[in-house]
Design a protein around this motif. Sequence first.
Motif, PDB file in Angstrom:
ATOM      1  N   VAL A 116       1.022  -1.190   0.072  1.00 54.78           N
ATOM      2  CA  VAL A 116      -0.089  -0.150   0.071  1.00 54.78           C
ATOM      3  C   VAL A 116       0.797   1.132  -0.018  1.00 54.78           C
ATOM      4  CG1 VAL A 116      -1.613   1.392   1.347  1.00 54.78           C
ATOM      5  CG2 VAL A 116      -2.055  -1.159   1.101  1.00 54.78           C
ATOM      6  N   ILE A 117       2.051   1.330   0.792  1.00 56.35           N
ATOM      7  CA  ILE A 117       2.954   2.486   0.708  1.00 56.35           C
ATOM      8  C   ILE A 117       3.615   2.663  -0.477  1.00 56.35           C
ATOM      9  CG2 ILE A 117       4.852   3.220   1.805  1.00 56.35           C
ATOM     10  CD1 ILE A 117       4.216   1.992   4.528  1.00 56.35           C
ATOM     11  N   SER A 118       3.973   1.581  -1.092  1.00 52.38           N
ATOM     12  CA  SER A 118       4.631   1.629  -2.493  1.00 52.38           C
ATOM     13  C   SER A 118       3.588   2.187  -3.557  1.00 52.38           C
ATOM     14  CB  SER A 118       5.054   0.109  -2.787  1.00 52.38           C
ATOM     15  OG  SER A 118       6.115  -0.348  -1.952  1.00 52.38           O
ATOM     16  N   TYR A 119       2.300   1.748  -3.335  1.00 50.40           N
ATOM     17  CA  TYR A 119       1.371   2.251  -4.340  1.00 50.40           C
ATOM     18  C   TYR A 119       0.934   3.725  -4.325  1.00 50.40           C
ATOM     19  CZ  TYR A 119      -3.088   2.446  -7.119  1.00 50.40           C
ATOM     20  OH  TYR A 119      -3.874   2.615  -8.211  1.00 50.40           O
ATOM     21  N   VAL A 120       0.903   4.183  -2.939  1.00 57.08           N
ATOM     22  CA  VAL A 120       0.678   5.426  -2.709  1.00 57.08           C
ATOM     23  C   VAL A 120       2.106   6.363  -3.294  1.00 57.08           C
ATOM     24  CG1 VAL A 120       0.489   7.249  -0.886  1.00 57.08           C
ATOM     25  CG2 VAL A 120      -0.894   5.163  -0.778  1.00 57.08           C
ATOM     26  N   LEU A 121       3.312   5.896  -3.107  1.00 58.27           N
ATOM     27  CA  LEU A 121       4.559   6.392  -3.583  1.00 58.27           C
ATOM     28  C   LEU A 121       4.693   6.343  -4.988  1.00 58.27           C
ATOM     29  CD1 LEU A 121       6.940   5.404  -0.556  1.00 58.27           C
ATOM     30  CD2 LEU A 121       5.833   7.657  -1.037  1.00 58.27           C
ATOM     31  N   ALA A 122       3.940   5.467  -5.665  1.00 59.80           N
ATOM     32  CA  ALA A 122       4.284   5.501  -7.088  1.00 59.80           C
ATOM     33  C   ALA A 122       3.568   6.414  -7.803  1.00 59.80           C
ATOM     34  CB  ALA A 122       3.770   3.993  -7.568  1.00 59.80           C
ATOM     35  N   ASP A 123       4.098   6.898  -9.120  1.00 57.86           N
ATOM     36  CA  ASP A 123       3.515   7.939  -9.734  1.00 57.86           C
ATOM     37  C   ASP A 123       3.399   7.420 -11.039  1.00 57.86           C
ATOM     38  OD1 ASP A 123       2.368  10.277 -10.558  1.00 57.86           O
ATOM     39  OD2 ASP A 123       4.432  11.353 -10.632  1.00 57.86           O
ATOM     40  N   GLY A 124       2.103   7.650 -11.703  1.00 58.70           N
ATOM     41  CA  GLY A 124       1.835   7.108 -13.112  1.00 58.70           C
ATOM     42  C   GLY A 124       2.241   8.201 -14.259  1.00 58.70           C
ATOM     43  N   THR A 125       2.947   9.170 -13.760  1.00 63.46           N
ATOM     44  CA  THR A 125       3.390  10.207 -14.879  1.00 63.46           C
ATOM     45  C   THR A 125       4.791  10.327 -14.981  1.00 63.46           C
ATOM     46  OG1 THR A 125       3.099  11.977 -13.038  1.00 63.46           O
ATOM     47  CG2 THR A 125       1.228  11.543 -14.368  1.00 63.46           C
ATOM     48  N   ASP A 126       5.517   9.298 -14.595  1.00 61.01           N
ATOM     49  CA  ASP A 126       7.049   9.250 -14.646  1.00 61.01           C
ATOM     50  C   ASP A 126       7.582   9.348 -16.108  1.00 61.01           C
ATOM     51  OD1 ASP A 126       6.681   9.039 -11.943  1.00 61.01           O
ATOM     52  OD2 ASP A 126       7.442   6.841 -11.983  1.00 61.01           O
ATOM     53  N   ILE A 127       6.744   9.020 -16.713  1.00 57.88           N
ATOM     54  CA  ILE A 127       7.264   8.860 -18.485  1.00 57.88           C
ATOM     55  C   ILE A 127       6.366   9.445 -19.254  1.00 57.88           C
ATOM     56  CG2 ILE A 127       8.541   6.689 -17.816  1.00 57.88           C
ATOM     57  CD1 ILE A 127       6.302   5.217 -19.361  1.00 57.88           C
ATOM     58  N   ASN A 128       6.584   9.947 -20.322  1.00 61.63           N
ATOM     59  CA  ASN A 128       6.053  10.558 -21.298  1.00 61.63           C
ATOM     60  C   ASN A 128       5.164   9.543 -22.026  1.00 61.63           C
ATOM     61  OD1 ASN A 128       4.792  11.844 -23.610  1.00 61.63           O
ATOM     62  ND2 ASN A 128       6.631  12.829 -23.866  1.00 61.63           N
ATOM     63  N   LEU A 129       4.029   9.303 -22.026  1.00 61.65           N
ATOM     64  CA  LEU A 129       3.214   8.337 -22.680  1.00 61.65           C
ATOM     65  C   LEU A 129       3.161   8.021 -24.032  1.00 61.65           C
ATOM     66  CD1 LEU A 129       0.247   7.647 -20.184  1.00 61.65           C
ATOM     67  CD2 LEU A 129       2.261   6.409 -20.432  1.00 61.65           C
ATOM     68  N   GLU A 130       3.127   9.475 -24.677  1.00 59.94           N
ATOM     69  CA  GLU A 130       3.205   9.899 -26.105  1.00 59.94           C
ATOM     70  C   GLU A 130       4.558   9.338 -26.722  1.00 59.94           C
ATOM     71  OE1 GLU A 130       2.141  13.692 -27.205  1.00 59.94           O
ATOM     72  OE2 GLU A 130       0.580  13.763 -25.759  1.00 59.94           O
ATOM     73  N   GLU A 131       5.575   9.715 -25.953  1.00 60.48           N
ATOM     74  CA  GLU A 131       6.973   9.055 -26.623  1.00 60.48           C
ATOM     75  C   GLU A 131       6.907   7.581 -26.362  1.00 60.48           C
ATOM     76  OE1 GLU A 131      10.597   9.188 -28.165  1.00 60.48           O
ATOM     77  OE2 GLU A 131       9.414  11.102 -27.745  1.00 60.48           O
ATOM     78  N   MET A 132       6.298   6.918 -25.572  1.00 62.15           N
ATOM     79  CA  MET A 132       6.258   5.405 -25.612  1.00 62.15           C
ATOM     80  C   MET A 132       5.416   4.995 -26.786  1.00 62.15           C
ATOM     81  SD  MET A 132       8.003   4.132 -22.804  1.00 62.15           S
ATOM     82  CE  MET A 132       7.606   2.543 -22.621  1.00 62.15           C
ATOM     83  N   ALA A 133       4.400   5.496 -26.928  1.00 66.86           N
ATOM     84  CA  ALA A 133       3.330   5.240 -28.006  1.00 66.86           C
ATOM     85  C   ALA A 133       4.125   5.275 -29.294  1.00 66.86           C
ATOM     86  CB  ALA A 133       2.181   6.091 -28.131  1.00 66.86           C
TER      87      ALA A 133
END
Length: 147
Positions: free
Chosen positions: A87-104
């Motif tokens: 739970v602590i790890s999930y709270v600390l995780a951020d889903g915006t760490d990378i550029n999703l458009e660049e990955m696409a």
Amino acid sequence: MSKIIKIVLIVLGVLSAILWYQLPGRDVPASEAVNSGAMNFMFIITYLLLAIAVAVSLLFTLKNLFANPKSLKKTLMVVGGFLLVVVISYVLADGTDINLEEMANRGIETSETTVKRIGTGLNVFFLLVVIAVGSMLYGGFKKMTNK
């Protein structure tokens, strides 16, 4: 019961030996060797034995766990601690760490949720490493100071 298990194991051993000799040779292309019936039956036997081993080990583990209330309490505390780390790890995780458009653009379709889950897994790993190293240092320090 022991005789039945021995007979079943002997039958499986003989069947596996027969299937081993029916496997395709080295000269057979891999695309044809994958469709070999002998290979498929060997995989089925392997999965069957693995499932039996997992089921028996899980059964005896749970039986021994519920037989001793102290070990059940300790196990539940450890599982609760692990869930707290997740739970602590999930709270600390951020889903915006990378550029999703660049990955696409690179051909890797992903979402913010996927990135957050990967971050959660990495955070769990790092937190568990820190906890393990800390507990080893604490145990070593405690041993050194007691003597």
